[in-house]
Design an enzyme around this catalytic site. Structure first.
Site, PDB file in Angstrom:
ATOM      1  N   GLU A 278      46.660  32.459  26.977  1.00  0.00           N
ATOM      2  CA  GLU A 278      47.607  33.521  27.334  1.00  0.00           C
ATOM      3  C   GLU A 278      49.007  32.990  27.596  1.00  0.00           C
ATOM      4  O   GLU A 278      50.002  33.618  27.209  1.00  0.00           O
ATOM      5  CB  GLU A 278      47.089  34.287  28.556  1.00  0.00           C
ATOM      6  CG  GLU A 278      45.954  35.253  28.272  1.00  0.00           C
ATOM      7  CD  GLU A 278      44.605  34.575  28.116  1.00  0.00           C
ATOM      8  OE1 GLU A 278      43.648  35.241  27.694  1.00  0.00           O
ATOM      9  OE2 GLU A 278      44.512  33.359  28.438  1.00  0.00           O
TER      10      GLU A 278
ATOM     11  N   HIS B 176      37.181  39.742  36.717  1.00  0.00           N
ATOM     12  CA  HIS B 176      37.545  40.622  35.609  1.00  0.00           C
ATOM     13  C   HIS B 176      37.742  42.071  36.056  1.00  0.00           C
ATOM     14  O   HIS B 176      37.730  42.982  35.232  1.00  0.00           O
ATOM     15  CB  HIS B 176      36.457  40.592  34.528  1.00  0.00           C
ATOM     16  CG  HIS B 176      36.153  39.230  33.994  1.00  0.00           C
ATOM     17  ND1 HIS B 176      35.390  38.327  34.680  1.00  0.00           N
ATOM     18  CD2 HIS B 176      36.532  38.622  32.847  1.00  0.00           C
ATOM     19  CE1 HIS B 176      35.289  37.211  33.976  1.00  0.00           C
ATOM     20  NE2 HIS B 176      35.978  37.355  32.864  1.00  0.00           N
TER      21      HIS B 176
END
Length: 365
Positions: free
Chosen positions: A93, A162
């Site tokens: 990322e 998450h």
């Protein structure tokens, strides 16, 4: 665009009462036509139309191309626009977010997809320091037209790493615009507006909403349709209590309003749509009418979006309040993995009902 990276496939990331259950499928109060589309279809069509309209727009992220998106949001786009505009990236990322910001510096319009916004923490230096602050620090000489998008908040059984809501995190940062759609209309109109915007936009979707269908009007399906950034929507008018919510919690608030209506309480439900800028005007106008406020969010209670809304109402409309403000938020703990504990850690419809009844002095609990 020789810097574009090749694809790397990644598959490793990835009791209410009967009356409340019946309301899961209750009719919603949206602009209606004879057509329904899912949030997934709304996002896909927005991406498709904006890429067709502007060759500077491109999409990059993990699995967005060959796999057609981890959640199939980018289905069909690689075949239509090719690998230079639908770019599969490695699992890094920080790398592809930085590439995206650099591309935005050079007058391109990147859309960076995070498989979940939890993974955006790997790229937060680029989002905050490289994107959000550049226009200010360059005295307006550098525009950063980039969209960071993907699922945010709790999904189902994916654990603490998450399941976090980052609306308050990004909403606190000057230089960013932060949007959080609920319906298909929201998803389509806000994403198109975000792609066209000259500033960096954090676009917080919800995985559990991707497959939900919503009625849409012909206006919403028009290629030129956009929604204004920074403007909330009154999903359900009411006169007794104001309920603010965003993303998935809007649906819960609407179902709670149905329950409250059966008990003679008229709840006004506000879909925030935009976290930053926040539509303080619509919120305060509603509170001045209803004299009561309940805020709803999945995120943590401390320093949350609801806390900011409460501060705004206390500052601007305190004299209109007839009851203490009620805040409904996620539990102040990392998200549990077990399904029964997970449900207890996020707001439920009955939590909103109880809070609204307390605000209306209809319940002692």
């Amino acid at each position: 665009m020789s810097w574009l990276v090749k694809h790397v496939v990644h598959t490793g990331r990835l009791q209410s009462c009967s009356r409340l259950r019946a309301l899961q499928h209750a009719a919603r109060t949206y602009a209606t036509s004879g057509k329904e589309i899912t949030v997934r279809e709304a996002l896909n069509s927005a991406l498709d139309e904006e890429m067709a309209a502007d060759s500077k727009v491109f999409l990059m992220g993990e699995e967005v191309g060959e796999y057609q998106g981890a959640y199939k949001i980018s289905k069909g786009l690689l075949e239509k626009y090719g690998p230079e505009r639908v770019i599969d990236t490695p699992i890094t990322e920080a790398g592809f977010a930085g590439i995206g910001v650099g591309a935005a510096y050079k007058d391109l319009r990147p859309i960076v997809e995070f498989m979940t916004f939890n993974f955006s923490m790997q790229a937060i230096d680029h989002i905050i320091n490289s994107a959000a602050k550049s226009n200010y620090m360059s005295a307006g000489q550098i525009s950063v037209p980039i969209v960071f998008r993907g699922p945010n908040g709790a999904a189902a059984g994916v654990g603490a790493q998450h399941s976090q809501c980052f609306a308050a995190w990004y909403g606190s940062c000057p230089g960013l615009k932060v949007l959080s759609p609920y319906s298909a209309e929201d998803a389509r109109g806000l994403l198109k507006a975000a792609i066209r915007d000259p500033d960096p936009v954090v676009f917080l979707e919800n995985e559990l909403l991707y497959g939900e269908s919503f009625p849409v009007s012909e206006e919403v399906l028009d290629p030129n349709f956009t929604l204004p950034i920074g403007k909330a929507k009154i999903e359900r008018p009411g006169k007794d209590v104001t309920i603010t919510a965003f993303s998935k919690m809007v649906g819960y608030a609407l179902k709670a309003a149905e329950v409250l209506a059966e008990e003679g309480i008229s709840a006004e439900v506000i879909n925030l749509r935009s976290i930053r800028p926040l539509d303080r005007g619509t919120i305060n106008e509603s509170v001045r009418k209803t004299n009561r406020l309940v805020t709803v969010e999945e995120g943590f209670p401390q320093h949350g979006v609801g806390a900011e809304i409460c501060a705004s109402v206390v500052e601007d409309s305190f004299g209109y309040l007839d009851a203490p403000v009620e805040r409904i938020a996620g539990a102040d703990i990392p998200m549990p993995y077990a399904a029964n504990f997970e449900k207890m850690a996020v707001p439920q419809i009955e939590d909103i009902v109880r809070a609204a009844k307390r605000a209306c002095f209809r319940s002692a609990k």
